[in-house]
Enzyme design. Structure first.
Site, PDB file in Angstrom:
ATOM      1  N   GLU A   1     -14.686  10.967  12.532  1.00 35.01           N
ATOM      2  CA  GLU A   1     -14.815  11.553  11.188  1.00 35.01           C
ATOM      3  C   GLU A   1     -16.249  11.380  10.704  1.00 35.01           C
ATOM      4  OE1 GLU A   1     -15.454   9.638   8.390  1.00 35.01           O
ATOM      5  OE2 GLU A   1     -15.466   7.724   9.458  1.00 35.01           O
TER       6      GLU A   1
ATOM      7  N   LEU B   1     -33.778  10.477   2.587  1.00 39.51           N
ATOM      8  CA  LEU B   1     -35.168  10.016   2.519  1.00 39.51           C
ATOM      9  C   LEU B   1     -35.453   9.352   1.175  1.00 39.51           C
ATOM     10  CD1 LEU B   1     -37.282  12.829   4.263  1.00 39.51           C
ATOM     11  CD2 LEU B   1     -36.783  10.536   5.118  1.00 39.51           C
TER      12      LEU B   1
ATOM     13  N   LYS C   1       0.836  -1.205   0.000  1.00 41.69           N
ATOM     14  CA  LYS C   1       0.000   0.000   0.000  1.00 41.69           C
ATOM     15  C   LYS C   1       0.872   1.257   0.000  1.00 41.69           C
ATOM     16  CE  LYS C   1      -4.480  -0.157   2.265  1.00 41.69           C
ATOM     17  NZ  LYS C   1      -5.181  -0.027   3.540  1.00 41.69           N
TER      18      LYS C   1
ATOM     19  N   ARG D   1     -18.079  11.141   3.932  1.00 43.95           N
ATOM     20  CA  ARG D   1     -18.825  10.216   3.075  1.00 43.95           C
ATOM     21  C   ARG D   1     -17.909   9.763   1.960  1.00 43.95           C
ATOM     22  NH1 ARG D   1     -22.983  14.201   0.853  1.00 43.95           N
ATOM     23  NH2 ARG D   1     -21.106  15.437   1.151  1.00 43.95           N
TER      24      ARG D   1
ATOM     25  N   THR E   1     -13.988   4.834  14.059  1.00 36.79           N
ATOM     26  CA  THR E   1     -15.228   4.806  14.836  1.00 36.79           C
ATOM     27  C   THR E   1     -15.133   3.719  15.907  1.00 36.79           C
ATOM     28  OG1 THR E   1     -16.406   5.542  12.907  1.00 36.79           O
ATOM     29  CG2 THR E   1     -17.732   4.570  14.652  1.00 36.79           C
TER      30      THR E   1
ATOM     31  N   ARG F   1     -18.279  -3.142  -0.093  1.00 31.53           N
ATOM     32  CA  ARG F   1     -18.465  -3.751   1.223  1.00 31.53           C
ATOM     33  C   ARG F   1     -19.922  -3.589   1.671  1.00 31.53           C
ATOM     34  NH1 ARG F   1     -13.761  -0.949   4.485  1.00 31.53           N
ATOM     35  NH2 ARG F   1     -14.183   0.655   2.955  1.00 31.53           N
TER      36      ARG F   1
ATOM     37  N   CYS G   1     -19.839   1.600   6.844  1.00 30.88           N
ATOM     38  CA  CYS G   1     -20.166   2.305   8.097  1.00 30.88           C
ATOM     39  C   CYS G   1     -21.532   1.953   8.681  1.00 30.88           C
ATOM     40  CB  CYS G   1     -20.098   3.810   7.868  1.00 30.88           C
ATOM     41  SG  CYS G   1     -18.423   4.379   7.641  1.00 30.88           S
TER      42      CYS G   1
HETATM   43  C1  UDX Z   1     -21.646   7.312   6.021  1.00 26.29           C
HETATM   44  C2  UDX Z   1     -21.974   8.658   6.711  1.00 26.29           C
HETATM   45  O1  UDX Z   1     -22.781   9.457   5.834  1.00 26.29           O
HETATM   46  C3  UDX Z   1     -20.699   9.380   7.096  1.00 26.29           C
HETATM   47  O2  UDX Z   1     -21.013  10.564   7.802  1.00 26.29           O
HETATM   48  C4  UDX Z   1     -19.913   8.437   7.971  1.00 26.29           C
HETATM   49  O3  UDX Z   1     -18.772   9.023   8.470  1.00 26.29           O
HETATM   50  C5  UDX Z   1     -19.590   7.145   7.224  1.00 26.29           C
HETATM   51  O4  UDX Z   1     -20.818   6.551   6.842  1.00 26.29           O
HETATM   52  P1  UDX Z   1     -20.961   6.486   3.592  1.00 26.29           P
HETATM   53  O5  UDX Z   1     -20.836   5.107   4.185  1.00 26.29           O
HETATM   54  O6  UDX Z   1     -19.888   6.962   2.681  1.00 26.29           O
HETATM   55  O7  UDX Z   1     -21.019   7.582   4.772  1.00 26.29           O
HETATM   56  O8  UDX Z   1     -22.338   6.513   2.805  1.00 26.29           O
HETATM   57  P2  UDX Z   1     -23.687   7.375   2.768  1.00 26.29           P
HETATM   58  O9  UDX Z   1     -23.614   8.355   1.682  1.00 26.29           O
HETATM   59  O10 UDX Z   1     -24.036   7.898   4.103  1.00 26.29           O
HETATM   60  O11 UDX Z   1     -24.724   6.209   2.335  1.00 26.29           O
HETATM   61  C6  UDX Z   1     -24.872   5.043   3.132  1.00 26.29           C
HETATM   62  C7  UDX Z   1     -25.832   4.057   2.509  1.00 26.29           C
HETATM   63  O12 UDX Z   1     -27.166   4.517   2.590  1.00 26.29           O
HETATM   64  C8  UDX Z   1     -25.611   3.743   1.030  1.00 26.29           C
HETATM   65  O13 UDX Z   1     -25.770   2.351   0.813  1.00 26.29           O
HETATM   66  C9  UDX Z   1     -26.691   4.523   0.314  1.00 26.29           C
HETATM   67  O14 UDX Z   1     -27.054   3.944  -0.922  1.00 26.29           O
HETATM   68  C10 UDX Z   1     -27.822   4.426   1.321  1.00 26.29           C
HETATM   69  N1  UDX Z   1     -28.801   5.515   1.227  1.00 26.29           N
HETATM   70  C11 UDX Z   1     -28.440   6.807   1.503  1.00 26.29           C
HETATM   71  C12 UDX Z   1     -30.126   5.228   0.922  1.00 26.29           C
HETATM   72  O15 UDX Z   1     -30.487   4.068   0.683  1.00 26.29           O
HETATM   73  N2  UDX Z   1     -31.048   6.251   0.897  1.00 26.29           N
HETATM   74  C13 UDX Z   1     -30.701   7.534   1.170  1.00 26.29           C
HETATM   75  O16 UDX Z   1     -31.586   8.400   1.138  1.00 26.29           O
HETATM   76  C14 UDX Z   1     -29.362   7.833   1.473  1.00 26.29           C
END
Ligand code: UDX
Length: 439
Positions: free
Chosen positions: A154, A253, A35, A157, A123, A331, A263
């Site tokens: 953190e 939503l 890496k 996203r 986390t 993942r 996450c």
């Molecule tokens: C998330 C948090 O947003 C971030 O603050 C944290 O630190 C890490 O986890 P991330 O995992 O990158 O970030 O994804 P995010 O954009 O939050 O989406 C998470 C999941 O929810 C995705 O599978 C997405 O498709 C789903 N999602 C999101 C929905 O199904 N509907 C929505 O309205 C929003």
């Protein structure tokens, strides 16, 4: 400031590069030599918009160094950020081995009598940072070390991580040391964001509570989508109408086949474990997890209702494998889970994702699957097309032309990217989630 980052995953690499971009002297450490070699060559171990350019720039101007040399890394930083992974253990609780290993190794290399702040960005469940302190001391042995621990979760996203690091809604720092809080406050003072200074446990819990709340929002709208399907309401109108209330807000939503990623599933489960371990049954969270699990099966039911459960004489096109748009991360991707279930029913699939082809192939292999070069290719001669990830480009394809290439015009939209009316006009049999005119 002199900053050391332990762990070059999403969080570590992005935070390190952004700190370097702010003018700090950053050393990023990983124990994975391959890496680090790649990062030095300017090749990123992960796909993140703008990261390669940023890391190249800060490496070239000398403010960012990648290394596997733990001793050098620990001696360098007045601030040492732990950004290693915290995967889910078998039990569903967060596996903290990497965090504690990092803490012990930091302790081993801490120079005597030199004040350092050891900050956890990974986390971690409430109480972990107290254990981090113990592990650092264990690693230090008889040496006289001078350090404070802090928590600085953190909120990045994936896909927007660099933007988020520079434009966060808030910074959260927790510590029992005023000195540590002061230094961290100074580090983040360049951001135009409120800084929440609090105790360790509250900082740790803010991260879990925030992610669990967002996951709850998604499961809530997904359950509302079920009511919509049973009453003829349209979930898009419902979420629009709800979201205009500024106490609710329009984000998170979108009804879908469920949340995934590295996450939400892990954090919601870990928070549930924390509550159980503290003799509290957080029933609402159980419902959130349960609804999320069921959501993809409700979607699949539409498909099985139409075709039965033996799909061996059919070929579908699949749009999307990533857990969400703008990432190559698969993942805990609901898309991958849906593909696995469909393959279990004997279905052949032509697959495309704008970024997550290699990562998908790594976990899915090739049986029954053909990886295509473009979104358009998945329509060619297929019996149905299934949208599983909310990539913007999937919403704006030339469906009018593409559906004509299909064997039969059937689209299952697991992300509500398309409009039932438009699909009807094109003669497409269209199925979505919680949409009134959908099938
Ligand atoms: C998330 C948090 O947003 C971030 O603050 C944290 O630190 C890490 O986890 P991330 O995992 O990158 O970030 O994804 P995010 O954009 O939050 O989406 C998470 C999941 O929810 C995705 O599978 C997405 O498709 C789903 N999602 C999101 C929905 O199904 N509907 C929505 O309205 C929003």
């Amino acid at each position: 400031m002199k900053i050391t980052i332990i762990g070059t995953g999403y969080v570590g690499l992005v935070s390190g590069a952004v700190f370097a971009d702010w003018g700090h002297e950053v050393v990023c450490l990983d124990i994975d030599e391959e890496k680090i070699k790649k990062i030095k060559e300017g090749v990123m171990p992960i796909y993140e918009e703008g990261l390669e350019e940023l890391v190249t720039r800060v490496q070239d101007n000398g403010s960012f160094k990648a290394t596997t040399n733990y001793k050098m890394a620990v001696e360098h930083g007045e601030l040492i950020f732990i950004c290693v992974g915290t995967p889910s253990a078998q039990s569903g609780a967060a596996d903290l081995n990497y965090v504690y290993q990092a803490a012990e190794t930091i302790g081993k290399y801490l120079p005597e009598n030199e004040y350092k702040i050891i900050i956890t960005k990974s986390t971690v469940p409430v109480g972990t940072n107290n254990s981090v302190k113990k592990h650092v001391n264990k690693g230090a042995g008889d040496k006289k070390v001078d350090f404070d621990v802090a928590s600085n979760p953190e909120f990045l996203r994936e896909g927007n991580a660099i933007y988020d690091a520079n434009n966060t809604d808030r910074v959260v720092i927790g510590s029992s040391s005023e000195k540590a809080l002061g230094v961290l406050e100074e580090l983040y003072s360049k951001l135009d964001a409120p800084i929440v200074k609090t105790d360790l446990a509250s900082a740790e819990l803010i991260k879990y509570a925030a992610n669990a709340f967002l996951a709850t929002k998604i499961s809530f709208i997904n359950e509302i989508a079920q009511i919509c399907e049973r009453t003829g309401a349209d979930v898009k109108s419902v979420s629009h109408g709800m979201g205009l209330d500024n106490r609710i807000g329009p984000k998170f939503l979108n009804a879908s086949i469920g949340y995934g990623g590295s996450c939400f599933p892990k954090d919601v489960e870990a928070l549930y474990r924390t509550s159980s371990a503290n003799f509290y049954d957080f029933r609402l969270l159980r419902g959130v997890m349960d609804a999320n699990e069921r959501q993809k099966f409700y979607f699949l039911e539409k498909l099985f209702e139409k075709y039965g459960t033996n799909l061996s004489n059919l070929t579908f096109g699949i749009l999307g494998t990533a857990f969400k748009n703008d990432t190559d991360d698969v993942r805990k991707s609901p898309a991958i889970e849906v593909i696995r279930i469909l393959r279990g029913s004997g279905l052949r699939m032509k697959i495309f994702d704008p970024a997550a082809m290699e990562t998908a192939q790594e976990v899915l292999g090739n049986d029954y699957l053909e990886y295509m070069d473009s979104a358009a290719d998945v329509f060619e001669g297929t019996d149905a097309v299934v949208i599983l990830t909310e990539w913007k480009e999937f919403a704006t394809l030339d469906y009018e032309a593409l559906v004509k290439k299909m064997k039969s015009k059937v689209v299952f939209d697991g992300r509500n990217l398309l409009e039932p009316e438009d699909m009807k006009d094109m003669g497409v049999e269209y199925y979505a989630i919680g949409r009134s005119e959908a099938g």
